[in-house]
Design a protein around this motif. Structure first.
Motif, PDB file in Angstrom:
ATOM      1  N   ALA A  17      10.892  81.388 108.478  1.00 56.90           N
ATOM      2  CA  ALA A  17      10.902  80.581 107.084  1.00 56.90           C
ATOM      3  C   ALA A  17       9.280  80.532 106.739  1.00 56.90           C
ATOM      4  O   ALA A  17       8.840  80.627 105.685  1.00 56.90           O
ATOM      5  N   VAL A  18       8.155  80.559 107.779  1.00 54.90           N
ATOM      6  CA  VAL A  18       6.914  80.648 107.445  1.00 54.90           C
ATOM      7  C   VAL A  18       6.648  81.757 106.874  1.00 54.90           C
ATOM      8  O   VAL A  18       5.775  82.070 105.865  1.00 54.90           O
ATOM      9  N   LYS A  19       6.942  82.767 107.504  1.00 53.03           N
ATOM     10  CA  LYS A  19       6.660  84.467 106.945  1.00 53.03           C
ATOM     11  C   LYS A  19       7.301  84.399 105.633  1.00 53.03           C
ATOM     12  O   LYS A  19       6.459  85.133 104.842  1.00 53.03           O
ATOM     13  N   ALA A  20       8.157  84.051 105.213  1.00 50.77           N
ATOM     14  CA  ALA A  20       9.185  84.322 104.096  1.00 50.77           C
ATOM     15  C   ALA A  20       7.891  83.338 103.069  1.00 50.77           C
ATOM     16  O   ALA A  20       7.779  83.654 101.891  1.00 50.77           O
ATOM     17  N   ALA A  21       7.286  82.317 103.470  1.00 48.78           N
ATOM     18  CA  ALA A  21       6.902  81.340 102.563  1.00 48.78           C
ATOM     19  C   ALA A  21       5.428  81.363 102.170  1.00 48.78           C
ATOM     20  O   ALA A  21       4.874  81.171 101.256  1.00 48.78           O
ATOM     21  N   SER A  22       4.830  82.469 103.278  1.00 54.13           N
ATOM     22  CA  SER A  22       3.330  82.382 103.209  1.00 54.13           C
ATOM     23  C   SER A  22       2.832  83.915 102.761  1.00 54.13           C
ATOM     24  O   SER A  22       1.741  84.201 103.321  1.00 54.13           O
ATOM     25  N   LYS A  23       3.789  84.510 102.091  1.00 53.18           N
ATOM     26  CA  LYS A  23       3.328  86.058 101.460  1.00 53.18           C
ATOM     27  C   LYS A  23       1.955  85.873 100.732  1.00 53.18           C
ATOM     28  O   LYS A  23       1.448  86.794 100.645  1.00 53.18           O
ATOM     29  N   LYS A  24       1.757  84.881 100.025  1.00 55.96           N
ATOM     30  CA  LYS A  24       0.709  84.700  99.040  1.00 55.96           C
ATOM     31  C   LYS A  24      -0.542  83.984  99.313  1.00 55.96           C
ATOM     32  O   LYS A  24      -0.404  82.901  98.821  1.00 55.96           O
ATOM     33  N   GLY A  25      -1.048  84.023 100.767  1.00 49.48           N
ATOM     34  CA  GLY A  25      -2.017  83.146 101.137  1.00 49.48           C
ATOM     35  C   GLY A  25      -1.539  81.936 101.735  1.00 49.48           C
ATOM     36  O   GLY A  25      -0.517  81.947 102.436  1.00 49.48           O
ATOM     37  N   PRO A  26      -2.188  80.907 102.260  1.00 48.64           N
ATOM     38  CA  PRO A  26      -2.093  79.764 102.961  1.00 48.64           C
ATOM     39  C   PRO A  26      -0.754  79.147 102.670  1.00 48.64           C
ATOM     40  O   PRO A  26      -0.810  79.009 101.361  1.00 48.64           O
ATOM     41  N   PRO A  27       0.073  78.666 103.422  1.00 44.49           N
ATOM     42  CA  PRO A  27       1.218  78.031 102.887  1.00 44.49           C
ATOM     43  C   PRO A  27       0.725  76.515 102.352  1.00 44.49           C
ATOM     44  O   PRO A  27       0.014  75.893 103.115  1.00 44.49           O
ATOM     45  N   PRO A  28       1.232  76.227 101.553  1.00 42.79           N
ATOM     46  CA  PRO A  28       1.082  74.871 100.667  1.00 42.79           C
ATOM     47  C   PRO A  28       1.781  73.593 101.632  1.00 42.79           C
ATOM     48  O   PRO A  28       2.555  73.081 100.576  1.00 42.79           O
ATOM     49  N   VAL A  29       1.439  73.597 102.667  1.00 41.01           N
ATOM     50  CA  VAL A  29       2.474  72.496 103.529  1.00 41.01           C
ATOM     51  C   VAL A  29       2.190  71.038 103.004  1.00 41.01           C
ATOM     52  O   VAL A  29       3.064  70.409 103.072  1.00 41.01           O
ATOM     53  N   HIS A  30       1.143  70.799 102.152  1.00 43.50           N
ATOM     54  CA  HIS A  30       0.972  69.542 101.545  1.00 43.50           C
ATOM     55  C   HIS A  30       1.949  69.412 100.379  1.00 43.50           C
ATOM     56  O   HIS A  30       2.157  67.943  99.895  1.00 43.50           O
TER      57      HIS A  30
END
Length: 196
Positions: A17-30
């Motif tokens: 899931a992280v690999k899919a969501a973070s293709k364009k920079g740091p994941p916006p977990v906030h």
């Protein structure tokens, strides 16, 4: 009503899931607000070692991936993706600052810290340094804020190097031994409590 199939969170599912969501920079977990899916048998030891199912995680790339989705809500730590939020255990701080570089001198000094997962932070108003002292032994535990209320424990060798560049400054009518960075003075110990 059909039975809903509940999937237990695993490190493998989170990593995908992280690999899919973070293709364009740091994941916006906030920005992510997924449902809580339970606790994962994952722990970050005080020395920065990540453990999963009782075994240390040896792949740095995987540790870096997970470290990019840590979030602290209250006193609890979670790994967060767009679709799930799982609790993990953190013994002290989620990161360890393993080194720093110094540029400039005195009040113009800049300290740039690097963590064991290759994050960097410049100590200053947005990334303060703080020191907690054990009430019984007086042993210091120094920290620097890395991002969004996530700190790094400054390792012993780096702390010793910090102490070498400390100066005495007056803070609230008391002399403190501390360090400058980013235009801010960070008190470490009252000057009067320094060992002779």
């Amino acid at each position: 009503m059909a039975d809903e199939k509940k999937i237990s969170p695993t490190a493998e599912n989170l990593a995908s899931a992280v690999k899919a969501a973070s293709k364009k920079g740091p994941p916006p977990v906030h920005l992510w607000n997924p449902p809580f899916c339970g606790d994962l048998d994952m722990r970050i030891a005080r020395d920065g070692t990540w453990w999963y199912l009782g075994t240390p995680m040896g792949r740095k790339e995987l540790v870096k991936l997970f470290s990019s989705i840590i979030r602290k809500d209250g006193n609890d730590y979670f790994l967060v993706t767009p679709v799930e939020k799982v609790g993990i255990q953190v013994d002290d701080a989620p990161f360890v600052a393993i080194d720093f570089e110094t540029t400039g001198e005195g009040q113009d000094q800049i300290l740039t810290f690097e963590t064991h997962v290759d994050d960097t932070a410049i100590a200053g108003p947005d990334n303060p340094i703080r020191v907690e002292r054990d009430p019984e032994t007086g042993e210091p535990s120094p920290y620097i804020l890395i991002r969004a209320n996530l700190e790094a424990l400054i390792d012993r060798k780096s702390f010793y190097r910090l102490v070498e560049i400390c100066t005495h400054e007056n803070v609230d009518d008391q002399s403190w031994f501390g360090v400058w960075s980013g235009g801010q003075f960070f008190p470490i110990i009252p000057s009067a409590e320094l060992p002779e």
